[in-house]
Enzyme design. Sequence first.
Site, PDB file in Angstrom:
ATOM      1  N   ALA A 227      51.852 -10.584 -12.285  1.00  0.00           N
ATOM      2  CA  ALA A 227      52.493  -9.976 -13.460  1.00  0.00           C
ATOM      3  C   ALA A 227      51.480  -9.179 -14.287  1.00  0.00           C
ATOM      4  CB  ALA A 227      53.180 -11.049 -14.300  1.00  0.00           C
ATOM      5  N   ARG A 228      50.671  -9.881 -15.076  1.00  0.00           N
ATOM      6  CA  ARG A 228      49.681  -9.211 -15.928  1.00  0.00           C
ATOM      7  C   ARG A 228      48.432 -10.080 -16.011  1.00  0.00           C
ATOM      8  NH1 ARG A 228      51.474  -4.943 -15.174  1.00  0.00           N
ATOM      9  NH2 ARG A 228      52.763  -3.648 -16.518  1.00  0.00           N
TER      10      ARG A 228
ATOM     11  N   ASP B  59      47.157 -10.797  -8.231  1.00  0.00           N
ATOM     12  CA  ASP B  59      47.190  -9.337  -8.080  1.00  0.00           C
ATOM     13  C   ASP B  59      46.661  -8.642  -9.332  1.00  0.00           C
ATOM     14  OD1 ASP B  59      47.913  -6.912  -6.650  1.00  0.00           O
ATOM     15  OD2 ASP B  59      49.607  -6.695  -8.047  1.00  0.00           O
TER      16      ASP B  59
ATOM     17  N   GLU C 261      40.170  -4.931 -15.126  1.00  0.00           N
ATOM     18  CA  GLU C 261      40.461  -4.171 -13.910  1.00  0.00           C
ATOM     19  C   GLU C 261      39.784  -2.799 -14.004  1.00  0.00           C
ATOM     20  OE1 GLU C 261      44.700  -4.059 -13.297  1.00  0.00           O
ATOM     21  OE2 GLU C 261      44.890  -6.235 -13.253  1.00  0.00           O
TER      22      GLU C 261
ATOM     23  N   HIS D 298      45.794  -5.168  -7.840  1.00  0.00           N
ATOM     24  CA  HIS D 298      46.934  -4.692  -8.643  1.00  0.00           C
ATOM     25  C   HIS D 298      47.799  -3.701  -7.856  1.00  0.00           C
ATOM     26  CE1 HIS D 298      48.407  -4.090 -13.054  1.00  0.00           C
ATOM     27  NE2 HIS D 298      49.413  -4.057 -12.183  1.00  0.00           N
TER      28      HIS D 298
ATOM     29  N   ALA E  79      53.170  -2.819  -7.518  1.00  0.00           N
ATOM     30  CA  ALA E  79      54.135  -1.711  -7.602  1.00  0.00           C
ATOM     31  C   ALA E  79      53.807  -0.608  -6.608  1.00  0.00           C
ATOM     32  CB  ALA E  79      54.159  -1.148  -9.019  1.00  0.00           C
TER      33      ALA E  79
END
Length: 331
Positions: free
Chosen positions: A251-252, A276, A281, A299, A302
């Site tokens: 998610a975050r 992820d 980052e 990450h 998406a």
Amino acid sequence: MSRRTEQQTAEQTLVSRSPLGRPLAVVADRISPSGLSRLEEVFDVDASVSRDRDDLYRRCAEANALIIRSATRVDDSLIAESGCLTVIGRAGVGLDNVDLAAAHRAGITVVNTPDANSVSAAEHAMALLLAVARRIPQARQSMQDGRWDRTAFVGVELSGKTLAILGLGRVGRLVAERANAFGMRIVGYDPYLPETTAVPAYIRRVDSVRAATAAADFVTVHMPLTTETRNLIDTATISKMPHGVRIVNAARGGIVNEGALLAALETGRCAGAGLDVFVEEPVTDRRLVDHPLVVATPHIGASTSDAQDRAGLQVADAVISAFSARLESIA
Ligand code: 9EZ
């Protein structure tokens, strides 16, 4: 030429280019060809992606719409210099890179594509659950290192296990549907989902993080990062989870406290983690990434052609409809 002044509202400058000409859309980050084609039905499109800030200012000076992804920062000075701008479209979720207050003051409509990535995000969470359960990346690495070590990779099944889903928005519910198909028991918690909102019968809804995670074999988080959700999974939360719990965060970064997770992996309280997203980052502190019980990805939740295509098309549609609405409001 079209600098925004106190008196000059977006409405007044909306059609500042030739009334016979088409409005201008600047696409500052890469979006899908299908999205560009959709924009071209209405706008002259300037999609010459460049990271040069002065260049961006120059191009936005006459733009009626600005389309971005996560890479372009839209701050108050860019907004002030973009006197004709009425719509900002963000392809994807989150508006961290847009100064919303400045956009609001300038009368600019800001749109995004909140559900374009949901299936990709949910599938990546499932991929991490399976990868953590069987340590697939570690097994693959051992084979590439020339070994054939079957005893080192005794995993666990998902079937029959309890999955705690924290956050029952679009992504959380897609994960629930998929985990249900794998035979998992699903416990869900979301304080923001009204109690009156029905969830599918295969989700047992509870009223706290503690209740959701008390008997969890796996925990996955699906919520935005806010002051309340930062460090939601910390040492105290993990200490109340069953020994051997496996934790996924697609998610975050920061919803799961990284120091607490590392410590729990060391003690065995946590038997594996799929990550992820990270506090920083790109990652610089590599202790989690390098840990033998961690499956880490950069990450990419998406990052599917399907999600990117959908985000491009949806942002184009949203920008066109917001722009049309603004045109009509001054007609
Ligand atoms: C918080 C949440 C879910 C949650 C969901 C949303 C802002 N926010 N926070 C704690 N939309 C589960 C536990």
